[in-house]
Design a protein around this motif. Structure first.
Motif, mmCIF file in Angstrom:
data_model
loop_
_atom_site.group_PDB
_atom_site.id
_atom_site.type_symbol
_atom_site.label_atom_id
_atom_site.label_comp_id
_atom_site.label_asym_id
_atom_site.label_seq_id
_atom_site.Cartn_x
_atom_site.Cartn_y
_atom_site.Cartn_z
ATOM 1 N N ARG A 1 68.192 84.382 -52.857
ATOM 2 C CA ARG A 1 67.705 83.030 -52.561
ATOM 3 C C ARG A 1 68.536 81.966 -53.274
ATOM 4 O O ARG A 1 68.946 80.972 -52.678
ATOM 5 C CB ARG A 1 66.245 82.878 -52.987
ATOM 6 C CG ARG A 1 65.307 84.006 -52.595
ATOM 7 C CD ARG A 1 64.993 84.052 -51.129
ATOM 8 N NE ARG A 1 63.872 84.950 -50.879
ATOM 9 C CZ ARG A 1 63.778 85.774 -49.866
ATOM 10 N NH1 ARG A 1 64.749 85.861 -48.974
ATOM 11 N NH2 ARG A 1 62.715 86.535 -49.704
ATOM 12 N N ILE B 1 61.116 81.460 -51.328
ATOM 13 C CA ILE B 1 61.008 81.549 -52.788
ATOM 14 C C ILE B 1 59.535 81.485 -53.204
ATOM 15 O O ILE B 1 59.075 82.266 -54.050
ATOM 16 C CB ILE B 1 61.810 80.424 -53.463
ATOM 17 C CG1 ILE B 1 63.313 80.667 -53.271
ATOM 18 C CG2 ILE B 1 61.477 80.320 -54.954
ATOM 19 C CD1 ILE B 1 64.197 79.520 -53.736
ATOM 20 N N GLU C 1 66.548 84.172 -59.693
ATOM 21 C CA GLU C 1 66.569 84.860 -58.410
ATOM 22 C C GLU C 1 65.197 85.502 -58.179
ATOM 23 O O GLU C 1 64.744 86.320 -58.982
ATOM 24 C CB GLU C 1 67.656 85.915 -58.375
ATOM 25 C CG GLU C 1 67.714 86.704 -57.072
ATOM 26 C CD GLU C 1 67.793 85.798 -55.858
ATOM 27 O OE1 GLU C 1 66.930 85.935 -54.977
ATOM 28 O OE2 GLU C 1 68.711 84.936 -55.807
ATOM 29 N N ASP D 1 57.854 84.681 -52.455
ATOM 30 C CA ASP D 1 58.235 85.748 -53.390
ATOM 31 C C ASP D 1 57.341 85.798 -54.617
ATOM 32 O O ASP D 1 57.155 86.868 -55.204
ATOM 33 C CB ASP D 1 59.686 85.559 -53.856
ATOM 34 C CG ASP D 1 60.694 85.830 -52.747
ATOM 35 O OD1 ASP D 1 60.335 86.527 -51.774
ATOM 36 O OD2 ASP D 1 61.835 85.355 -52.869
ATOM 37 N N ASN E 1 64.233 87.004 -55.156
ATOM 38 C CA ASN E 1 64.283 88.116 -54.207
ATOM 39 C C ASN E 1 64.851 89.347 -54.909
ATOM 40 O O ASN E 1 66.059 89.507 -55.047
ATOM 41 C CB ASN E 1 65.145 87.739 -53.005
ATOM 42 C CG ASN E 1 65.211 88.860 -51.967
ATOM 43 O OD1 ASN E 1 64.407 89.789 -52.010
ATOM 44 N ND2 ASN E 1 66.156 88.759 -51.056
ATOM 45 N N SER F 1 69.497 84.940 -47.084
ATOM 46 C CA SER F 1 68.911 84.954 -48.433
ATOM 47 C C SER F 1 68.318 86.318 -48.755
ATOM 48 O O SER F 1 68.242 86.707 -49.921
ATOM 49 C CB SER F 1 67.845 83.862 -48.570
ATOM 50 O OG SER F 1 66.680 84.182 -47.844
ATOM 51 N N ASN F 2 67.886 87.077 -47.733
ATOM 52 C CA ASN F 2 67.426 88.450 -47.956
ATOM 53 C C ASN F 2 68.577 89.351 -48.404
ATOM 54 O O ASN F 2 68.385 90.286 -49.182
ATOM 55 C CB ASN F 2 66.817 89.023 -46.674
ATOM 56 C CG ASN F 2 65.441 88.462 -46.379
ATOM 57 O OD1 ASN F 2 64.794 87.890 -47.253
ATOM 58 N ND2 ASN F 2 64.997 88.596 -45.139
ATOM 59 N N VAL G 1 64.705 78.505 -47.238
ATOM 60 C CA VAL G 1 64.772 79.295 -48.471
ATOM 61 C C VAL G 1 63.699 78.911 -49.496
ATOM 62 O O VAL G 1 63.085 79.800 -50.100
ATOM 63 C CB VAL G 1 66.190 79.227 -49.086
ATOM 64 C CG1 VAL G 1 66.232 79.937 -50.434
ATOM 65 C CG2 VAL G 1 67.194 79.859 -48.122
#
Length: 400
Positions: free
Chosen positions: A75, A123, A188, A126, A190, A70-71, A119
């Motif tokens: 995500r 999130i 999104e 983030d 990330n 996911s990085n 994930v």
């Protein structure tokens, strides 16, 4: 930290909570059918329980790499692919004629669940600060409350009036619906994606450094052993209640309503202590001593022959252990992500890898004495809670 308005945060949190429910319910929904599966496949509890153990061990492997994927790819995209994988495997299980085929598909399904478990927390990281994350993780883990309340009962009725196969079909349909919703509403989060996934050598070096860190080891042992004791119950409960205590599958499924209420109670207590700004280590400690008290109650059941008394005491012990899970799980994982901020994805992944490996071990260990399910449960849960208590008492100051 990305700035997202409160309305969008609430919508995201609702969606992620539904996903947590989906991932957890994949086990809860057919838990009452385990004895029937033993009969249908002319198998044994040890082999049928591999459908539980393989799911946990697959998650343990998957969470190691989900965060970095996911990085790299984002995500939202990884989450959609993960839930899609989960749903496709569940659909195929519906039509699989052999127990070994189901075990293989459960591993594939578990990779999707690994995405669901990692994930969403990234999130939240983030777009929220630490205190917001604690609150949001408490809400996110409502999936752990809703699933045991609804999924076992729903699954018991589906199995009774249709077949246990349709439990997996339900998971498949629900999963594909969530994929469609995710594509529509999840932004999104990330915004600083890495250009390439690190080499395997770098992964191993990072994981090795975490395994050498006493804070990480302590928090992970507390989390993993506490949840492992509960998974021992998951692995043996249908055989204990249905075969040993002679309770019908539908009535047995109602036990999970109590477990949901217990987790909700623990979750509310955790939220209350968080609002009072109680140190996370103290919240964890309350959970550790609560789960140890639950094991003591389980030990007491061994001194009774009356099935009604055994049922009441065993259920009370498990309820107390479930309250403790809600006090231990979010704070330990939040402390891990905060302490290892630059390695948060790897740290959370390795933490959950160890946790689900322990879960897999617990669901298998607890069937080693199939003729004595109560004794097997007491011994297995006692071992894990002993580790949990020792880790906390010996390292209390280190994790403060």
């Amino acid at each position: 930290m990305q700035k997202i308005d409160k309305v969008t945060k609430r919508r995201i949190l609702f969606l992620l909570t539904a996903m947590f429910f989906l991932g957890v319910s994949a086990t809860d929904i057919y838990i009452a059918s385990l004895p029937q599966m033993v009969a249908d496949f002319h198998s044994t509890p040890q082999i049928v329980n591999l459908t539980l153990s393989s799911y946990s061990i697959g998650i343990a492997f998957g969470v190691l790499f989900t965060g970095e994927l996911s990085n790299r790819f984002g995500r939202s995209k990884v989450l959609c692919w993960g839930v899609g994988c989960f749903s496709a495997a569940a659909g195929l299980i519906t039509f699989t004629p052999t127990i070994w085929g189901i075990i293989v598909l459960r591993v594939i399904q578990s990779f999707g669940c690994a995405v669901i478990l990692i994930v969403p927390r990234l999130i939240l990281k983030d777009c929220m600060d630490e205190r917001e994350q604690i609150h949001a993780n408490g809400v996110l883990l409502m999936g752990l409350i809703i699933s045991p309340a609804i999924a076992p009962i729903l699954g018991a009725y589906i199995a009774t009036y249709l077949s246990w196969h349709y439990c997996f079909l339900f998971s498949a349909v629900a999963g594909f619906i969530l994929v469609a919703i995710t594509k529509k509403i999840l932004p999104e989060t990330n915004l600083e994606r890495i250009s390439k996934i690190p080499s395997l050598q770098r992964y191993l070096k990072g994981y090795l450094s975490l395994l050498k860190n006493r804070v990480f080891i302590t928090l992970t042992l507390i989390y993993a052993s506490g949840v492992g004791a509960y998974f021992a119950f998951i692995g043996i409960s249908s055989y204990l209640y249905i075969d040993y205590l002679h309770i019908s599958p539908i009535k047995y499924s109602y036990v999970f309503l109590g477990l949901s209420a217990a987790y909700l109670t623990g979750n509310q207590l955790m939220q209350f202590l968080n609002r009072k700004k109680s140190p996370l280590v103290n919240i964890i400690g309350i959970g550790v001593y609560s789960t140890a008290s639950g094991v003591v109650i389980l030990i007491i059941t061994l001194f009774f022959d009356n099935l009604t008394i055994i049922t009441i005491l065993a259920t009370m012990g498990v309820l107390l252990m479930r309250v403790a899970n809600a006090l231990i799980n979010p704070p330990t994982q939040i402390k891990i992500m905060s302490h290892f901020h630059t390695q948060s994805a790897q740290a959370l992944g390795l933490n959950m890898c160890i946790g689900f490996s322990v879960n897999s071990l617990a669901t298998y260990m607890v069937t080693m004495l199939p003729t004595y399910p109560l004794l097997s449960f007491v011994l297995t849960s006692g071992i894990f809670i002993g580790v949990c208590l020792a880790a906390y008492k010996l390292n209390h100051k280190i994790i403060s």
